[in-house]
Scaffold this motif. Sequence first.
Motif, short mmCIF file in Angstrom:
data_model
loop_
_atom_site.label_atom_id
_atom_site.label_comp_id
_atom_site.label_asym_id
_atom_site.label_seq_id
_atom_site.Cartn_x
_atom_site.Cartn_y
_atom_site.Cartn_z
N GLY A 1 0.81 -1.21 0.00
CA GLY A 1 0.00 0.00 0.00
C GLY A 1 0.85 1.26 0.00
O GLY A 1 0.55 2.22 -0.73
N ARG A 2 1.89 1.27 0.81
CA ARG A 2 2.76 2.45 0.89
C ARG A 2 3.48 2.67 -0.44
O ARG A 2 3.59 3.81 -0.92
CB ARG A 2 3.78 2.27 2.01
CG ARG A 2 4.69 3.48 2.20
CD ARG A 2 5.47 3.40 3.51
NE ARG A 2 6.27 2.19 3.60
CZ ARG A 2 5.98 1.16 4.39
NH1 ARG A 2 4.89 1.20 5.16
NH2 ARG A 2 6.75 0.08 4.43
N ALA A 3 3.97 1.60 -1.06
CA ALA A 3 4.66 1.73 -2.35
C ALA A 3 3.72 2.29 -3.41
O ALA A 3 4.10 3.14 -4.22
CB ALA A 3 5.21 0.38 -2.79
N TYR A 4 2.46 1.84 -3.40
CA TYR A 4 1.50 2.33 -4.40
C TYR A 4 1.14 3.79 -4.13
O TYR A 4 0.97 4.58 -5.07
CB TYR A 4 0.24 1.47 -4.43
CG TYR A 4 -0.60 1.73 -5.65
CD1 TYR A 4 -0.37 1.03 -6.84
CD2 TYR A 4 -1.59 2.71 -5.64
CE1 TYR A 4 -1.12 1.28 -7.97
CE2 TYR A 4 -2.35 2.98 -6.78
CZ TYR A 4 -2.11 2.25 -7.94
OH TYR A 4 -2.85 2.52 -9.08
N ASP A 5 1.01 4.15 -2.85
CA ASP A 5 0.73 5.56 -2.52
C ASP A 5 1.82 6.46 -3.09
O ASP A 5 1.53 7.51 -3.69
CB ASP A 5 0.66 5.74 -1.01
CG ASP A 5 -0.61 5.13 -0.40
OD1 ASP A 5 -1.56 4.89 -1.16
OD2 ASP A 5 -0.62 4.89 0.82
N HIS A 6 3.07 6.08 -2.91
CA HIS A 6 4.18 6.88 -3.43
C HIS A 6 4.20 6.88 -4.96
O HIS A 6 4.54 7.89 -5.58
CB HIS A 6 5.51 6.34 -2.87
CG HIS A 6 5.66 6.55 -1.40
ND1 HIS A 6 6.61 5.89 -0.64
CD2 HIS A 6 4.98 7.36 -0.53
CE1 HIS A 6 6.51 6.27 0.62
NE2 HIS A 6 5.53 7.15 0.71
N TYR A 7 3.85 5.74 -5.56
CA TYR A 7 3.75 5.65 -7.02
C TYR A 7 2.74 6.67 -7.54
O TYR A 7 3.02 7.42 -8.48
CB TYR A 7 3.34 4.23 -7.38
CG TYR A 7 2.89 3.97 -8.80
CD1 TYR A 7 3.78 4.01 -9.86
CD2 TYR A 7 1.55 3.62 -9.06
CE1 TYR A 7 3.37 3.73 -11.16
CE2 TYR A 7 1.13 3.34 -10.35
CZ TYR A 7 2.04 3.39 -11.39
OH TYR A 7 1.62 3.11 -12.67
N SER B 1 1.61 12.10 -10.04
CA SER B 1 0.56 13.10 -9.93
C SER B 1 0.93 14.36 -10.70
O SER B 1 2.10 14.76 -10.75
CB SER B 1 0.30 13.44 -8.46
OG SER B 1 -0.61 14.52 -8.36
N THR B 2 -0.06 14.99 -11.29
CA THR B 2 0.18 16.23 -12.03
C THR B 2 -0.43 17.44 -11.33
O THR B 2 -0.45 18.53 -11.88
CB THR B 2 -0.40 16.13 -13.45
OG1 THR B 2 -1.81 15.84 -13.37
CG2 THR B 2 0.31 15.07 -14.26
N GLU B 3 -0.94 17.25 -10.13
CA GLU B 3 -1.55 18.35 -9.40
C GLU B 3 -0.48 19.18 -8.70
O GLU B 3 0.05 18.79 -7.66
CB GLU B 3 -2.56 17.81 -8.37
CG GLU B 3 -3.75 17.12 -9.01
CD GLU B 3 -4.75 16.64 -7.97
OE1 GLU B 3 -4.59 17.00 -6.79
OE2 GLU B 3 -5.68 15.92 -8.36
N GLY B 4 -0.17 20.32 -9.26
CA GLY B 4 0.80 21.21 -8.65
C GLY B 4 2.24 20.79 -8.82
O GLY B 4 3.14 21.39 -8.22
N GLN B 5 2.50 19.74 -9.61
CA GLN B 5 3.88 19.32 -9.83
C GLN B 5 4.00 18.72 -11.23
O GLN B 5 3.00 18.33 -11.84
CB GLN B 5 4.32 18.30 -8.78
CG GLN B 5 3.49 17.03 -8.76
CD GLN B 5 3.90 16.10 -7.62
OE1 GLN B 5 4.55 16.51 -6.68
NE2 GLN B 5 3.52 14.84 -7.73
N GLN B 6 5.20 18.66 -11.69
CA GLN B 6 5.43 18.16 -13.04
C GLN B 6 5.12 16.67 -13.14
O GLN B 6 4.56 16.21 -14.13
CB GLN B 6 6.88 18.44 -13.45
CG GLN B 6 7.14 18.21 -14.93
CD GLN B 6 8.53 18.67 -15.32
OE1 GLN B 6 9.36 18.98 -14.47
NE2 GLN B 6 8.79 18.74 -16.62
N GLY B 7 5.46 15.91 -12.12
CA GLY B 7 5.17 14.48 -12.11
C GLY B 7 6.26 13.67 -12.78
O GLY B 7 6.76 14.02 -13.84
N LEU B 8 6.63 12.57 -12.15
CA LEU B 8 7.66 11.68 -12.68
C LEU B 8 7.07 10.84 -13.81
O LEU B 8 5.90 10.43 -13.76
CB LEU B 8 8.18 10.78 -11.57
CG LEU B 8 9.38 9.89 -11.89
CD1 LEU B 8 10.62 10.73 -12.17
CD2 LEU B 8 9.64 8.92 -10.74
N ALA B 9 7.87 10.56 -14.82
CA ALA B 9 7.42 9.72 -15.94
C ALA B 9 6.95 8.36 -15.43
O ALA B 9 7.56 7.79 -14.52
CB ALA B 9 8.55 9.54 -16.94
#
Length: 302
Positions: free
Chosen positions: A172-178, A183-191
Amino acid sequence: MTLTPEQQAEIDELRSQPRQTLRAVSEGMEAHLYKAVPVLDHGFVRVVDYMGDDAAITQAARVSYGRGTKAVSNDEGLIRYLMRHWHSTPFEMCELKLHVKLPVFVARQWIRHRTANVNEYSARYSILDREFYIPEPDALAAQSVVNNQGRGEALSGEEAARVLEWLKSDAGRAYDHYQEMISTEGQQGLARELARMNLPANIYTQWYWKVDLHNLFHFLRLRADAHAQYEIRVYAEAICAMVKDWVPFAYSAFEDYRLGGAVLSARGLECVKRMLAGEEVTQETSGMSKGEWREFSSMLDG
């Protein structure tokens, strides 16, 4: 088992529109077409397409072997002859295409069978679902003390509860971080192709897997075996049930000569002859190593 609404709609549509065909049809396999068979907690296997039947095997054998097979009076007998004598080419005339949803660590075992065509769900382009394989308590086992690749007794009590909690919380924690990384909300977001590297091996993936019957039998011989890892064995067992309905003569021969049969080495055969002659044979007089003798004895004991 979880099918997306889109997948279920596709299955329903395909099953609602039967078509006439002039090609060879296996009534047993027709009953399996497009039906998703649940495996593990979120996985499934479903037949997408198939080619050939028992008759396709014998047709190919009679073309390639000609007069050499005329002593075999019927299709079932011919198929058993082919299986018994390791004539594999006629079985390659049948093919099966499956849609499989499975944990990544099972997929990595499965892909070792390099004799199939595979197209896997791409986490470079799509976001993986929040679905993880969490074993049932009785599948949580300690490392075997006699087999480096196997399991021993099941964990129990506080230890089992602790392991289950770690599996759930870590996934669950790994998926939360994924999710947060892409995420694109307020940040560029990792590929996505980079963010996926943080996901655990028990997350589910999907693929289409197409294989001919000869190589499928090889897969099933290894993976439906009692010594195979449980998580891949249950997939193999589900496929066995489909193949049994698809090519009943071929599956019966496979079950007899491969799944339920055994291959003896020259030393093993010589030991059997000596035993039948009334001689007492031991590991020391067999010419076998301790490991070979243990496997030989286990085979004889059934």
